[in-house]
Design an enzyme around this catalytic site. Sequence first.
Site, PDB file in Angstrom:
ATOM      1  N   ASP A   1       0.818  -1.218   0.000  1.00 15.12           N
ATOM      2  CA  ASP A   1       0.000   0.000   0.000  1.00 15.12           C
ATOM      3  C   ASP A   1       0.859   1.279   0.000  1.00 15.12           C
ATOM      4  O   ASP A   1       0.421   2.314   0.475  1.00 15.12           O
ATOM      5  CB  ASP A   1      -0.907  -0.044   1.261  1.00 15.12           C
TER       6      ASP A   1
ATOM      7  N   CYS B   1     -26.498 -12.565  -5.472  1.00 11.28           N
ATOM      8  CA  CYS B   1     -26.410 -11.762  -4.241  1.00 11.28           C
ATOM      9  C   CYS B   1     -26.117 -10.288  -4.541  1.00 11.28           C
ATOM     10  O   CYS B   1     -25.290  -9.969  -5.383  1.00 11.28           O
ATOM     11  CB  CYS B   1     -25.311 -12.334  -3.345  1.00 11.28           C
TER      12      CYS B   1
HETATM   13  S1  SF4 Z   1     -19.455  -9.014  -2.496  1.00  7.82           S
HETATM   14 FE1  SF4 Z   1     -20.475 -10.337  -1.002  1.00  7.82          FE
HETATM   15  S2  SF4 Z   1     -22.276  -9.138  -0.358  1.00  7.82           S
HETATM   16 FE2  SF4 Z   1     -21.507  -8.222  -2.287  1.00  7.82          FE
HETATM   17  S3  SF4 Z   1     -22.693  -9.286  -3.877  1.00  7.82           S
HETATM   18 FE3  SF4 Z   1     -20.782 -10.427  -3.644  1.00  7.82          FE
HETATM   19  S4  SF4 Z   1     -21.329 -12.051  -2.189  1.00  7.82           S
HETATM   20 FE4  SF4 Z   1     -22.948 -10.520  -2.015  1.00  7.82          FE
END
Ligand code: SF4
Length: 383
Positions: free
Chosen positions: A130, A187
């Site tokens: 970093d 998700c």
């Molecule tokens: S990063 Fe995690 S919370 Fe975000 S869409 Fe992907 S699985 Fe779902």
Amino acid sequence: MKCITKDEIRDYASSCGIDLIGFAEPDCLVKYHDLLKERENNNYSCPIEEKNYEKRINPRLIMDNIRSIISIAVSYNVDYVHEKPQKGYGIISRTSWGTDYHAVLKNKMDKLGGFIKSRCPDVELKCLVDNNPLLERAIAYNAGIGFYGKNSMIINEEYGSYIFLGEILCSIYFEPDTPVESKCGECELCLKACPGQAIVEPFKINANRCLSFATINKGYLDDKTVIKMGRRIYGCDTCQKVCPYNKWAKKVSRPEFVPDKLKPKHDLTDILNMDNKKFKQVFGPTASSWRGKRTIIRNAIIACANTNEKNCINTLKKILYGDNSYLRGYSAWALSVIGGKELSKDIDEVLGKEGDERSKKMMIDALKKLKGDVFEDNTGRGI
Ligand code: SF4
């Protein structure tokens, strides 16, 4: 025959406490040039980002004889249950729990580098944590450390996304590892949870809306951002907290990342009262000290206002009469949010002597608010 194999490096890395390791080729970042341009055109990149794209995608500017990049990751997902705070508190991101990760990772990479050198004396290595503009998440992705989540974090199926990344630029060629494609599926929890609506679409972040950036932004923050910051003192973990991959991620026992003097839910009056010595003691050993005491205190003032922390009124008054004009302005504003009309006298008195125009404006606005001349939309405050 090679002086060292990838497997030997992997085995040694694991003995140094490096959880994940992968290999990428030096030109793996060239393909991100247009993405960087698109981010800038959309105003998604924040002011602290390097503007020179070449520096972000070309590791040869750091090491001209580079032939591989070794990407490493160390989990900070420590098994730690924090005490319930007794008084008003501000939230410290997990990235700043315990010892500054820059030093911890550098130490581990130096050990690994020493091992590679013991086997290949002519090798050239450069360890980075970093401290350079290269796209470290893109390197980790190309080295197979994890996939890109929709929140743009690198997610490893075993360790989740609470991982610190580091890179070793290396003059030896190693076969690159294979990137892992996104496993987010349908998700969208992080998109919905992000308090700044910074994830504008899957895999695209507007860094200017990210509250993590807001907490380190040294300038004056706009009203909407201030309200969304809630109790955040340094960083924001929300999009990672909700991610299912972090819910079942492996926990690690790593004492260096267990909070010490700086607590995950740290007493607000303690932060507001900090002098330089106390700041060095409490924040100095952690990763959150780099933006300085003034920014941290400003965030604590904002947290007091956002949570209507009346216990902080006397300390805020002390700051109002203090020697920092920027903080005088913020404390006048906070007092007008949580205090009563009786505070007008103090703000008026300080305003008479105030030399800084921006702070003066904040004090005048605070007085108007206390007199009821201004309506403030408090929607969302107190998160
Ligand atoms: S990063 Fe995690 S919370 Fe975000 S869409 Fe992907 S699985 Fe779902």
